[in-house]
Design a protein around this motif. Structure first.
Motif, mmCIF file in Angstrom:
data_model
loop_
_atom_site.group_PDB
_atom_site.id
_atom_site.type_symbol
_atom_site.label_atom_id
_atom_site.label_comp_id
_atom_site.label_asym_id
_atom_site.label_seq_id
_atom_site.Cartn_x
_atom_site.Cartn_y
_atom_site.Cartn_z
ATOM 1 N N GLU A 64 -30.354 -15.442 44.790
ATOM 2 C CA GLU A 64 -31.428 -14.591 44.289
ATOM 3 C C GLU A 64 -31.855 -13.464 45.222
ATOM 4 N N SER A 65 -31.481 -13.520 46.476
ATOM 5 C CA SER A 65 -31.841 -12.422 47.377
ATOM 6 C C SER A 65 -30.919 -12.451 48.601
ATOM 7 N N PRO A 66 -30.746 -11.311 49.266
ATOM 8 C CA PRO A 66 -31.260 -9.992 48.925
ATOM 9 C C PRO A 66 -30.573 -9.429 47.675
ATOM 10 N N GLU A 67 -31.039 -8.288 47.182
ATOM 11 C CA GLU A 67 -30.567 -7.749 45.911
ATOM 12 C C GLU A 67 -29.076 -7.465 45.906
ATOM 13 N N ASP A 68 -28.541 -6.977 46.987
ATOM 14 C CA ASP A 68 -27.113 -6.690 47.082
ATOM 15 C C ASP A 68 -26.291 -7.945 46.818
#
Length: 504
Positions: free
Chosen positions: A64-68
Protein backbone atom coordinates in the motif's frame (compact mmCIF):
# COMPACT_ATOMS: atom_id res chain seq x y z
CA UNK A 1 -44.01 14.08 -28.97
CA UNK A 2 -41.64 12.10 -26.80
CA UNK A 3 -43.34 9.70 -24.43
CA UNK A 4 -42.60 10.79 -20.88
CA UNK A 5 -40.84 8.04 -18.97
CA UNK A 6 -41.21 7.31 -15.29
CA UNK A 7 -38.02 8.50 -13.54
CA UNK A 8 -38.43 5.64 -11.05
CA UNK A 9 -38.17 2.92 -13.68
CA UNK A 10 -35.33 3.98 -15.97
CA UNK A 11 -33.15 1.12 -17.30
CA UNK A 12 -29.65 0.47 -16.02
CA UNK A 13 -26.56 1.68 -17.82
CA UNK A 14 -22.95 0.47 -17.64
CA UNK A 15 -20.00 2.76 -18.29
CA UNK A 16 -16.45 1.50 -18.59
CA UNK A 17 -13.57 3.97 -18.27
CA UNK A 18 -10.24 3.51 -20.00
CA UNK A 19 -7.38 5.92 -19.36
CA UNK A 20 -3.61 5.83 -19.25
CA UNK A 21 -1.88 5.68 -15.87
CA UNK A 22 -1.53 9.09 -14.25
CA UNK A 23 -4.90 10.43 -15.41
CA UNK A 24 -6.81 11.87 -12.46
CA UNK A 25 -9.78 9.52 -12.77
CA UNK A 26 -11.18 10.40 -9.35
CA UNK A 27 -11.73 13.93 -10.64
CA UNK A 28 -13.28 12.64 -13.86
CA UNK A 29 -15.46 10.17 -11.97
CA UNK A 30 -16.85 12.98 -9.82
CA UNK A 31 -17.83 14.97 -12.93
CA UNK A 32 -19.50 11.88 -14.45
CA UNK A 33 -21.55 11.04 -11.36
CA UNK A 34 -22.66 14.67 -10.99
CA UNK A 35 -23.95 14.81 -14.55
CA UNK A 36 -25.67 11.42 -14.26
CA UNK A 37 -27.49 12.68 -11.20
CA UNK A 38 -29.10 15.37 -13.37
CA UNK A 39 -30.90 12.53 -15.20
CA UNK A 40 -32.09 10.99 -11.95
CA UNK A 41 -29.38 8.28 -11.98
CA UNK A 42 -27.38 7.16 -8.99
CA UNK A 43 -23.87 5.88 -9.68
CA UNK A 44 -22.41 2.62 -8.41
CA UNK A 45 -18.64 2.71 -8.68
CA UNK A 46 -16.78 -0.52 -9.44
CA UNK A 47 -13.10 0.23 -8.85
CA UNK A 48 -11.25 -2.65 -10.47
CA UNK A 49 -8.09 -2.33 -8.36
CA UNK A 50 -10.18 -2.76 -5.19
CA UNK A 51 -11.19 -6.24 -6.38
CA UNK A 52 -7.62 -7.40 -5.80
CA UNK A 53 -8.07 -7.18 -2.04
CA UNK A 54 -10.89 -9.75 -2.27
CA UNK A 55 -8.96 -12.26 -4.40
CA UNK A 56 -7.05 -14.42 -1.98
CA UNK A 57 -4.34 -15.71 -4.32
CA UNK A 58 -3.09 -12.20 -5.21
CA UNK A 59 -3.93 -10.35 -1.99
CA UNK A 60 -0.51 -10.97 -0.46
CA UNK A 61 1.21 -9.30 -3.42
CA UNK A 62 -0.35 -5.92 -2.66
CA UNK A 63 1.75 -3.20 -1.04
CA UNK A 64 0.00 0.00 0.00
CA UNK A 65 2.90 2.44 0.27
CA UNK A 66 4.88 4.24 -0.94
CA UNK A 67 2.81 5.10 -4.04
CA UNK A 68 5.49 4.03 -6.52
CA UNK A 69 5.67 0.55 -5.00
CA UNK A 70 1.89 0.38 -4.53
CA UNK A 71 1.26 1.11 -8.19
CA UNK A 72 3.74 -1.52 -9.35
CA UNK A 73 2.36 -4.14 -6.96
CA UNK A 74 -1.19 -3.63 -8.20
CA UNK A 75 -0.16 -3.85 -11.86
CA UNK A 76 1.77 -7.05 -11.10
CA UNK A 77 -1.22 -8.49 -9.24
CA UNK A 78 -3.56 -7.78 -12.17
CA UNK A 79 -1.14 -9.43 -14.58
CA UNK A 80 -0.81 -12.43 -12.27
CA UNK A 81 -4.53 -13.17 -11.95
CA UNK A 82 -4.99 -12.87 -15.72
CA UNK A 83 -2.02 -15.18 -16.33
CA UNK A 84 -3.00 -17.79 -13.73
CA UNK A 85 -6.61 -17.88 -14.87
CA UNK A 86 -5.60 -17.87 -18.56
CA UNK A 87 -8.31 -15.20 -18.95
CA UNK A 88 -7.23 -11.77 -20.24
CA UNK A 89 -10.84 -10.73 -19.49
CA UNK A 90 -10.80 -12.01 -15.89
CA UNK A 91 -11.41 -8.58 -14.36
CA UNK A 92 -14.40 -8.01 -16.63
CA UNK A 93 -15.91 -11.26 -15.33
CA UNK A 94 -15.21 -10.09 -11.79
CA UNK A 95 -16.84 -6.72 -12.54
CA UNK A 96 -19.97 -8.49 -13.76
CA UNK A 97 -19.93 -10.57 -10.58
CA UNK A 98 -19.75 -7.46 -8.39
CA UNK A 99 -22.66 -5.87 -10.26
CA UNK A 100 -24.64 -9.11 -9.96
CA UNK A 101 -24.14 -9.09 -6.17
CA UNK A 102 -25.97 -5.76 -5.96
CA UNK A 103 -29.14 -7.12 -7.53
CA UNK A 104 -32.33 -7.57 -5.48
CA UNK A 105 -34.08 -10.95 -5.23
CA UNK A 106 -37.09 -10.29 -7.43
CA UNK A 107 -38.33 -11.26 -10.86
CA UNK A 108 -36.37 -9.09 -13.29
CA UNK A 109 -33.59 -8.28 -10.76
CA UNK A 110 -32.87 -4.98 -12.48
CA UNK A 111 -31.76 -1.91 -10.52
CA UNK A 112 -33.68 1.06 -12.00
CA UNK A 113 -32.07 4.47 -12.40
CA UNK A 114 -28.60 3.08 -11.78
CA UNK A 115 -25.37 3.65 -13.70
CA UNK A 116 -22.58 1.18 -13.00
CA UNK A 117 -19.18 2.78 -13.56
CA UNK A 118 -16.24 0.39 -14.00
CA UNK A 119 -12.97 2.19 -13.30
CA UNK A 120 -10.83 1.26 -15.13
CA UNK A 121 -10.28 -1.20 -17.99
CA UNK A 122 -6.85 -2.17 -19.29
CA UNK A 123 -7.40 -4.99 -21.81
CA UNK A 124 -9.37 -5.12 -25.11
CA UNK A 125 -10.73 -8.51 -24.03
CA UNK A 126 -12.36 -6.86 -21.03
CA UNK A 127 -14.23 -4.49 -23.33
CA UNK A 128 -15.30 -7.36 -25.60
CA UNK A 129 -16.63 -9.34 -22.62
CA UNK A 130 -18.59 -6.42 -21.17
CA UNK A 131 -20.10 -5.61 -24.56
CA UNK A 132 -21.14 -9.24 -24.97
CA UNK A 133 -22.89 -9.13 -21.57
CA UNK A 134 -24.50 -5.69 -21.58
CA UNK A 135 -24.85 -5.08 -25.31
CA UNK A 136 -25.47 -1.51 -26.53
CA UNK A 137 -26.23 -0.37 -22.97
CA UNK A 138 -22.49 -0.53 -22.26
CA UNK A 139 -20.51 2.60 -23.12
CA UNK A 140 -16.72 2.74 -23.10
CA UNK A 141 -15.43 6.20 -22.22
CA UNK A 142 -11.87 6.96 -23.32
CA UNK A 143 -10.37 9.61 -21.06
CA UNK A 144 -7.50 11.40 -22.76
CA UNK A 145 -4.86 13.25 -20.76
CA UNK A 146 -1.55 14.40 -22.31
CA UNK A 147 1.50 12.42 -21.22
CA UNK A 148 3.23 15.41 -19.65
CA UNK A 149 0.13 16.08 -17.52
CA UNK A 150 0.01 12.48 -16.35
CA UNK A 151 3.70 12.40 -15.50
CA UNK A 152 3.40 15.70 -13.60
CA UNK A 153 0.41 14.29 -11.68
CA UNK A 154 2.38 11.19 -10.66
CA UNK A 155 5.37 13.30 -9.65
CA UNK A 156 3.71 16.27 -7.95
CA UNK A 157 0.57 14.69 -6.48
CA UNK A 158 1.56 11.06 -5.97
CA UNK A 159 5.22 11.83 -5.06
CA UNK A 160 6.68 9.30 -7.50
CA UNK A 161 10.20 10.08 -8.80
CA UNK A 162 10.03 11.33 -12.40
CA UNK A 163 12.09 8.47 -13.81
CA UNK A 164 9.79 5.94 -12.16
CA UNK A 165 6.72 7.87 -13.30
CA UNK A 166 7.93 7.59 -16.91
CA UNK A 167 8.50 3.85 -16.37
CA UNK A 168 4.90 3.35 -15.22
CA UNK A 169 3.57 5.42 -18.14
CA UNK A 170 5.49 3.39 -20.72
CA UNK A 171 4.62 0.08 -19.09
CA UNK A 172 0.93 0.90 -18.97
CA UNK A 173 0.71 1.48 -22.73
CA UNK A 174 1.59 -2.07 -23.75
CA UNK A 175 3.55 -4.57 -21.70
CA UNK A 176 5.65 -7.42 -23.07
CA UNK A 177 3.74 -9.77 -20.76
CA UNK A 178 1.02 -11.47 -22.88
CA UNK A 179 -1.36 -11.01 -19.92
CA UNK A 180 -0.14 -7.50 -19.10
CA UNK A 181 -1.80 -4.14 -19.51
CA UNK A 182 -2.81 -3.00 -23.00
CA UNK A 183 -4.20 0.47 -22.34
CA UNK A 184 -3.25 1.76 -25.79
CA UNK A 185 -5.10 -1.06 -27.54
CA UNK A 186 -8.09 -0.67 -25.21
CA UNK A 187 -8.36 3.10 -25.57
CA UNK A 188 -8.97 3.00 -29.32
CA UNK A 189 -12.14 0.91 -28.74
CA UNK A 190 -13.90 3.76 -26.91
CA UNK A 191 -17.39 4.95 -27.84
CA UNK A 192 -16.50 8.49 -26.86
CA UNK A 193 -13.16 10.24 -26.33
CA UNK A 194 -13.11 12.98 -23.70
CA UNK A 195 -10.19 15.18 -22.80
CA UNK A 196 -9.42 15.48 -19.11
CA UNK A 197 -8.02 18.97 -18.77
CA UNK A 198 -7.20 19.82 -15.18
CA UNK A 199 -6.38 23.35 -16.33
CA UNK A 200 -9.92 23.73 -17.69
CA UNK A 201 -12.21 21.30 -15.80
CA UNK A 202 -15.30 23.15 -17.04
CA UNK A 203 -14.52 22.09 -20.63
CA UNK A 204 -14.27 18.43 -19.53
CA UNK A 205 -17.71 18.83 -17.97
CA UNK A 206 -19.13 20.36 -21.17
CA UNK A 207 -17.88 17.46 -23.31
CA UNK A 208 -19.13 14.87 -20.82
CA UNK A 209 -22.50 16.57 -20.47
CA UNK A 210 -22.97 16.60 -24.26
CA UNK A 211 -22.18 12.89 -24.45
CA UNK A 212 -24.71 12.07 -21.73
CA UNK A 213 -27.33 14.26 -23.41
CA UNK A 214 -26.89 12.09 -26.51
CA UNK A 215 -27.07 8.89 -24.45
CA UNK A 216 -30.37 10.20 -23.05
CA UNK A 217 -31.85 10.92 -26.49
CA UNK A 218 -31.27 14.66 -26.94
CA UNK A 219 -32.19 15.09 -30.63
CA UNK A 220 -30.62 18.51 -31.03
CA UNK A 221 -26.92 17.70 -30.69
CA UNK A 222 -25.46 17.20 -34.14
CA UNK A 223 -21.91 16.09 -35.06
CA UNK A 224 -19.05 18.53 -34.79
CA UNK A 225 -16.65 18.95 -37.72
CA UNK A 226 -14.07 16.59 -36.21
CA UNK A 227 -16.68 13.92 -35.45
CA UNK A 228 -18.14 14.03 -38.95
CA UNK A 229 -14.72 13.88 -40.64
CA UNK A 230 -13.45 11.06 -38.41
CA UNK A 231 -16.61 9.05 -39.08
CA UNK A 232 -15.94 9.47 -42.81
CA UNK A 233 -12.32 8.40 -42.28
CA UNK A 234 -13.50 5.18 -40.62
CA UNK A 235 -16.00 4.66 -43.42
CA UNK A 236 -13.15 5.04 -45.93
CA UNK A 237 -11.07 2.47 -44.04
CA UNK A 238 -13.70 -0.21 -44.59
CA UNK A 239 -12.91 -0.40 -48.31
CA UNK A 240 -9.34 -1.53 -47.53
CA UNK A 241 -8.42 -5.14 -48.28
CA UNK A 242 -5.06 -4.88 -46.48
CA UNK A 243 -3.85 -8.07 -44.81
CA UNK A 244 -2.48 -6.06 -41.89
CA UNK A 245 -5.04 -3.43 -40.87
CA UNK A 246 -7.70 -1.14 -42.27
CA UNK A 247 -6.79 2.55 -42.15
CA UNK A 248 -8.80 5.47 -43.46
CA UNK A 249 -8.13 9.16 -43.96
CA UNK A 250 -10.07 12.29 -44.89
CA UNK A 251 -8.80 15.76 -45.79
CA UNK A 252 -10.89 18.83 -45.18
CA UNK A 253 -10.15 22.30 -46.48
CA UNK A 254 -9.38 25.28 -44.27
CA UNK A 255 -13.12 26.06 -44.25
CA UNK A 256 -14.09 22.50 -43.28
CA UNK A 257 -15.21 21.05 -46.63
CA UNK A 258 -14.29 17.41 -47.34
CA UNK A 259 -11.95 17.46 -50.35
CA UNK A 260 -10.40 13.96 -50.36
CA UNK A 261 -10.59 10.49 -48.83
CA UNK A 262 -8.12 7.62 -48.72
CA UNK A 263 -7.65 4.05 -47.57
CA UNK A 264 -4.59 1.81 -47.37
CA UNK A 265 -4.56 -0.50 -50.36
CA UNK A 266 -2.67 -1.45 -53.52
CA UNK A 267 -2.56 1.13 -56.33
CA UNK A 268 -3.62 0.33 -59.88
CA UNK A 269 -2.40 1.73 -63.17
CA UNK A 270 -4.27 4.81 -64.25
CA UNK A 271 -4.66 6.16 -60.75
CA UNK A 272 -6.41 5.22 -57.54
CA UNK A 273 -6.67 1.84 -55.85
CA UNK A 274 -7.95 -1.55 -56.93
CA UNK A 275 -11.62 -2.38 -56.45
CA UNK A 276 -13.03 -5.94 -56.30
CA UNK A 277 -13.37 -7.62 -59.67
CA UNK A 278 -11.57 -9.67 -62.27
CA UNK A 279 -8.64 -7.21 -62.46
CA UNK A 280 -8.08 -7.15 -58.68
CA UNK A 281 -4.39 -7.67 -57.78
CA UNK A 282 -4.36 -6.73 -54.11
CA UNK A 283 -2.37 -8.62 -51.46
CA UNK A 284 -5.25 -10.85 -50.40
CA UNK A 285 -5.55 -11.99 -54.03
CA UNK A 286 -1.83 -12.72 -54.24
CA UNK A 287 -1.95 -14.36 -50.83
CA UNK A 288 0.96 -12.68 -49.04
CA UNK A 289 2.21 -9.39 -47.61
CA UNK A 290 5.28 -8.25 -49.58
CA UNK A 291 6.59 -6.18 -46.66
CA UNK A 292 6.54 -9.16 -44.29
CA UNK A 293 8.16 -11.35 -46.94
CA UNK A 294 10.99 -8.86 -47.53
CA UNK A 295 11.48 -8.35 -43.78
CA UNK A 296 11.84 -12.12 -43.28
CA UNK A 297 14.37 -12.30 -46.10
CA UNK A 298 16.39 -9.54 -44.42
CA UNK A 299 16.32 -11.33 -41.06
CA UNK A 300 17.41 -14.62 -42.64
CA UNK A 301 20.23 -12.84 -44.47
CA UNK A 302 21.41 -11.25 -41.21
CA UNK A 303 21.36 -14.62 -39.43
CA UNK A 304 23.22 -16.34 -42.26
CA UNK A 305 25.89 -13.61 -42.34
CA UNK A 306 26.34 -14.02 -38.57
CA UNK A 307 26.72 -17.78 -39.10
CA UNK A 308 28.70 -18.06 -42.38
CA UNK A 309 30.07 -21.06 -44.28
CA UNK A 310 27.30 -23.44 -43.34
CA UNK A 311 25.15 -25.40 -45.77
CA UNK A 312 21.53 -25.45 -44.63
CA UNK A 313 18.50 -27.42 -45.68
CA UNK A 314 15.18 -25.59 -46.21
CA UNK A 315 14.03 -26.81 -42.79
CA UNK A 316 17.20 -25.53 -41.13
CA UNK A 317 16.69 -22.15 -42.81
CA UNK A 318 13.15 -22.03 -41.42
CA UNK A 319 14.50 -22.77 -37.94
CA UNK A 320 17.20 -20.09 -38.33
CA UNK A 321 14.58 -17.58 -39.46
CA UNK A 322 12.38 -18.40 -36.47
CA UNK A 323 15.36 -17.91 -34.16
CA UNK A 324 16.19 -14.58 -35.80
CA UNK A 325 12.61 -13.33 -35.60
CA UNK A 326 12.47 -14.20 -31.90
CA UNK A 327 15.76 -12.39 -31.25
CA UNK A 328 14.85 -9.29 -33.27
CA UNK A 329 11.16 -9.09 -32.34
CA UNK A 330 11.50 -5.81 -30.43
CA UNK A 331 14.05 -4.30 -32.82
CA UNK A 332 13.52 -1.66 -35.50
CA UNK A 333 13.65 -4.37 -38.18
CA UNK A 334 9.99 -5.02 -37.37
CA UNK A 335 9.20 -1.34 -37.92
CA UNK A 336 10.01 -1.55 -41.63
CA UNK A 337 7.12 -0.50 -43.87
CA UNK A 338 8.96 0.47 -47.05
CA UNK A 339 8.37 -2.76 -48.95
CA UNK A 340 4.59 -2.91 -48.71
CA UNK A 341 2.64 -2.65 -51.99
CA UNK A 342 -0.20 -0.68 -50.43
CA UNK A 343 -0.41 3.08 -50.57
CA UNK A 344 -1.03 4.34 -47.05
CA UNK A 345 -4.38 5.99 -46.38
CA UNK A 346 -2.91 9.43 -45.70
CA UNK A 347 -0.88 9.33 -48.91
CA UNK A 348 -3.89 8.16 -50.92
CA UNK A 349 -5.92 11.07 -49.54
CA UNK A 350 -3.21 13.51 -50.64
CA UNK A 351 -3.05 11.84 -54.07
CA UNK A 352 -6.84 11.95 -54.31
CA UNK A 353 -6.71 15.72 -53.78
CA UNK A 354 -3.97 15.99 -56.43
CA UNK A 355 -5.97 13.95 -58.96
CA UNK A 356 -8.97 16.20 -58.37
CA UNK A 357 -6.87 19.36 -58.62
CA UNK A 358 -7.79 20.53 -55.12
CA UNK A 359 -5.20 22.11 -52.82
CA UNK A 360 -4.85 20.69 -49.27
CA UNK A 361 -2.84 23.71 -48.08
CA UNK A 362 -4.06 24.88 -44.67
CA UNK A 363 -6.39 21.90 -44.35
CA UNK A 364 -6.86 19.17 -41.75
CA UNK A 365 -6.10 15.49 -42.27
CA UNK A 366 -8.16 13.04 -40.21
CA UNK A 367 -6.75 9.51 -39.95
CA UNK A 368 -7.83 6.51 -37.96
CA UNK A 369 -4.19 5.80 -37.01
CA UNK A 370 -1.27 8.11 -36.23
CA UNK A 371 0.67 8.60 -39.52
CA UNK A 372 3.89 6.71 -40.13
CA UNK A 373 7.06 8.72 -40.75
CA UNK A 374 6.84 8.18 -44.53
CA UNK A 375 3.38 9.73 -44.66
CA UNK A 376 4.32 12.44 -42.16
CA UNK A 377 6.95 13.98 -44.44
CA UNK A 378 4.45 14.17 -47.29
CA UNK A 379 1.79 15.63 -44.99
CA UNK A 380 4.24 18.38 -44.03
CA UNK A 381 5.28 18.99 -47.64
CA UNK A 382 1.64 19.14 -48.82
CA UNK A 383 0.88 22.09 -46.54
CA UNK A 384 -1.52 20.32 -44.16
CA UNK A 385 -1.90 22.42 -41.01
CA UNK A 386 -3.48 19.93 -38.60
CA UNK A 387 -3.62 16.14 -38.20
CA UNK A 388 -6.23 14.40 -36.02
CA UNK A 389 -5.90 10.70 -35.17
CA UNK A 390 -7.47 8.03 -32.94
CA UNK A 391 -5.10 5.09 -32.71
CA UNK A 392 -1.43 5.63 -31.78
CA UNK A 393 1.20 4.02 -34.00
CA UNK A 394 4.36 3.25 -31.99
CA UNK A 395 6.39 2.35 -35.09
CA UNK A 396 6.09 5.88 -36.42
CA UNK A 397 9.26 7.95 -36.22
CA UNK A 398 7.42 11.09 -37.39
CA UNK A 399 8.05 13.08 -34.23
CA UNK A 400 11.73 12.13 -34.03
CA UNK A 401 12.50 12.73 -37.72
CA UNK A 402 10.47 15.91 -38.19
CA UNK A 403 10.54 17.71 -34.86
CA UNK A 404 11.41 20.86 -36.81
CA UNK A 405 8.01 20.75 -38.55
CA UNK A 406 5.70 18.70 -36.30
CA UNK A 407 4.38 19.31 -32.81
CA UNK A 408 2.46 16.54 -31.05
CA UNK A 409 -0.40 17.72 -28.82
CA UNK A 410 0.70 18.43 -25.29
CA UNK A 411 4.26 19.39 -26.18
CA UNK A 412 5.64 22.78 -25.34
CA UNK A 413 7.29 24.42 -28.33
CA UNK A 414 8.39 28.00 -28.96
CA UNK A 415 7.46 27.65 -32.66
CA UNK A 416 4.19 25.85 -31.89
CA UNK A 417 1.96 27.94 -34.18
CA UNK A 418 4.16 27.56 -37.26
CA UNK A 419 4.27 23.75 -37.13
CA UNK A 420 1.87 21.00 -38.15
CA UNK A 421 -0.25 20.06 -35.13
CA UNK A 422 -0.81 16.34 -34.48
CA UNK A 423 -3.76 15.96 -32.10
CA UNK A 424 -5.69 13.00 -30.64
CA UNK A 425 -9.36 12.85 -31.57
CA UNK A 426 -11.91 14.08 -29.02
CA UNK A 427 -15.64 13.49 -29.40
CA UNK A 428 -18.19 10.76 -30.21
CA UNK A 429 -16.36 7.83 -31.76
CA UNK A 430 -17.41 6.31 -35.09
CA UNK A 431 -18.54 3.12 -33.37
CA UNK A 432 -21.63 4.77 -31.82
CA UNK A 433 -22.12 7.46 -34.45
CA UNK A 434 -25.44 6.07 -35.73
CA UNK A 435 -26.70 5.19 -32.25
CA UNK A 436 -26.23 8.69 -30.92
CA UNK A 437 -26.77 10.95 -33.93
CA UNK A 438 -29.24 9.20 -36.24
CA UNK A 439 -32.94 9.95 -35.71
CA UNK A 440 -34.02 6.62 -37.18
CA UNK A 441 -31.05 4.28 -37.77
CA UNK A 442 -29.98 3.79 -34.15
CA UNK A 443 -30.06 0.31 -32.61
CA UNK A 444 -32.30 1.97 -30.02
CA UNK A 445 -35.68 3.58 -30.52
CA UNK A 446 -36.28 6.35 -33.12
CA UNK A 447 -36.62 9.94 -31.96
CA UNK A 448 -38.36 13.02 -33.39
CA UNK A 449 -37.56 16.71 -33.52
CA UNK A 450 -41.00 18.02 -34.35
CA UNK A 451 -44.66 17.25 -33.82
CA UNK A 452 -47.36 18.97 -35.87
CA UNK A 453 -44.75 21.34 -37.24
CA UNK A 454 -43.50 22.42 -33.82
CA UNK A 455 -40.22 21.54 -32.13
CA UNK A 456 -40.46 18.72 -29.59
CA UNK A 457 -39.15 19.69 -26.17
CA UNK A 458 -36.39 17.61 -24.64
CA UNK A 459 -36.24 17.54 -20.84
CA UNK A 460 -33.35 15.85 -19.03
CA UNK A 461 -35.54 15.16 -15.97
CA UNK A 462 -37.76 12.78 -17.95
CA UNK A 463 -35.33 11.71 -20.70
CA UNK A 464 -34.69 8.01 -21.16
CA UNK A 465 -31.61 6.23 -22.58
CA UNK A 466 -31.67 6.03 -26.36
CA UNK A 467 -30.36 2.44 -26.38
CA UNK A 468 -31.77 0.73 -23.28
CA UNK A 469 -30.75 -2.68 -21.96
CA UNK A 470 -33.37 -5.39 -21.54
CA UNK A 471 -33.09 -7.28 -18.22
CA UNK A 472 -34.27 -10.62 -19.65
CA UNK A 473 -31.15 -10.80 -21.83
CA UNK A 474 -28.28 -9.01 -20.10
CA UNK A 475 -28.97 -10.36 -16.60
CA UNK A 476 -28.87 -13.95 -17.90
CA UNK A 477 -25.54 -13.24 -19.58
CA UNK A 478 -24.29 -11.51 -16.43
CA UNK A 479 -25.24 -14.52 -14.30
CA UNK A 480 -23.37 -16.86 -16.65
CA UNK A 481 -20.25 -14.66 -16.59
CA UNK A 482 -20.38 -14.05 -12.82
CA UNK A 483 -21.10 -17.70 -12.06
CA UNK A 484 -19.90 -20.44 -14.37
CA UNK A 485 -17.17 -18.52 -16.22
CA UNK A 486 -15.71 -16.76 -13.18
CA UNK A 487 -15.79 -19.97 -11.15
CA UNK A 488 -13.86 -21.86 -13.83
CA UNK A 489 -11.38 -19.00 -14.15
CA UNK A 490 -10.74 -19.01 -10.38
CA UNK A 491 -10.25 -22.79 -10.37
CA UNK A 492 -7.78 -22.51 -13.23
CA UNK A 493 -5.91 -19.74 -11.40
CA UNK A 494 -5.64 -21.75 -8.17
CA UNK A 495 -4.38 -24.76 -10.09
CA UNK A 496 -1.69 -22.75 -11.86
CA UNK A 497 -0.60 -21.05 -8.63
CA UNK A 498 0.03 -24.51 -7.14
CA UNK A 499 1.95 -25.56 -10.24
CA UNK A 500 4.18 -22.49 -9.98
CA UNK A 501 4.79 -23.15 -6.26
CA UNK A 502 5.82 -26.75 -6.96
CA UNK A 503 8.18 -25.64 -9.74
CA UNK A 504 9.54 -22.84 -7.53
Amino acid sequence: MREESNPKSQPELVFGIVAAVGANLEHFQNILTTHLAAFGYRSKIQKVSEYFKNIEIIRDQLIESPEDVRLESYINAGNAIRRWSRRPDFLALYSASEISRLRPERNDRSIPNTAHIINSLKRPEEVTQLRSIYGPGFFLVGVYSPQHSRVDYLVNVKSIPRERAMFHVRRDQKEDDPFGQRTRDTFKLADVFIRLDLGDPDQTGVELCRFLDLVFSDPYHTPKEDEQAMFLAYAASLRSGSLARQVGAVITSARGDVIATGANDVPKAGGGLYWPGAADRRDHVKGFDSNDERRDRMILEIMERLNPDEERSPQEKEELLAKGKAALKESMVFDITEFGRAVHAEMEALLCAARAGVSPVGGTLYCTTFPCHNCAKHIVAAGIKRVVYVEPYPKSQAKELHSDSIVVEGEEDACHDSKVHFEPFVGIGPRRYFDLFSLGLSTGYPIERKKDGRMVDWNSSIARPRVPMHPTTYIDREIAAAGFELKNAMEEARKNVLVEKVKG
